[in-house]
Design a protein around this motif. Structure first.
Motif, mmCIF file in Angstrom:
data_model
loop_
_atom_site.group_PDB
_atom_site.id
_atom_site.type_symbol
_atom_site.label_atom_id
_atom_site.label_comp_id
_atom_site.label_asym_id
_atom_site.label_seq_id
_atom_site.Cartn_x
_atom_site.Cartn_y
_atom_site.Cartn_z
ATOM 1 N N CYS A 224 44.160 23.153 38.956
ATOM 2 C CA CYS A 224 44.453 24.033 40.092
ATOM 3 C C CYS A 224 43.507 23.684 41.238
ATOM 4 N N PHE B 4 48.265 23.740 43.179
ATOM 5 C CA PHE B 4 47.986 22.778 42.122
ATOM 6 C C PHE B 4 47.743 21.383 42.684
ATOM 7 N N CYS C 104 54.645 22.720 43.678
ATOM 8 C CA CYS C 104 53.709 21.681 44.140
ATOM 9 C C CYS C 104 54.232 20.921 45.355
#
Ligand code: THU
Length: 142
Positions: free
Chosen positions: A37, A75, A107
């Motif tokens: 993360c 992320f 993402c």
């Protein structure tokens, strides 16, 4: 966050470690994943199978769902390692199409996917793995 050499190595180690918890009595193919993360937290995941087969979950999605459940939304990278249960990985295990689509949900196109064959690492972006993807933007109103 930048995927440094140190992070890449640490994520691969965590992914390999996560394979130990894989529940894969039907395929005997154990997969582990380690998701980084943006705040530096790492979530591991393993594949989890089911006698009726379709409810099974891949290691990558286990890691994503654990992280999202904890409130994570940003992320940087994920490492994936897979191979026959009880053996070291000896070939690259690339994320399946369903997992790529889940990555696309959360993402950016430059999200890094690290794969290992136990010796070398291959790093690809999400955009390379899932070009011209259908994603959240397609459903934005006006
Ligand atoms: N699997 C994963 O967990 N991740 C991948 O990237 C590929 C496949 C799992 C699903 C199933 O439990 C087993 O590996 C064999 O397909």
């Amino acid at each position: 966050m930048k995927l440094t050499e140190e992070w890449a190595r640490a994520l691969v180690d965590r992914a390999i470690e996560a394979r130990e918890n894989a529940y894969c009595p039907y395929s005997n193919f154990a997969v582990g994943a380690a998701l980084l993360c943006e705040d530096g937290t790492v979530y591991a995941g393993c594949n989890i199978e089911c006698a009726s087969l379709s409810p099974g979950n891949c290691a990558e999605r286990t890691a994503f769902f654990r992280a999202v459940n904890d409130g994570q939304r940003q992320f940087a990278a994920i490492a994936v390692a897979g191979g026959p249960k009880g053996q070291e990985p000896d070939s690259f295990c690339a994320p399946c199409g369903v997992c790529r689509q889940v990555m696309r949900e959360f993402c950016a196109p430059d999200f890094q996917v690290v794969m290992t064959d136990g010796r070398e690492r291959k790093v690809m972006t999400l955009e390379e793995l899932l070009p011209m993807a259908f994603g959240p933007d397609n459903l934005k109103q006006g």
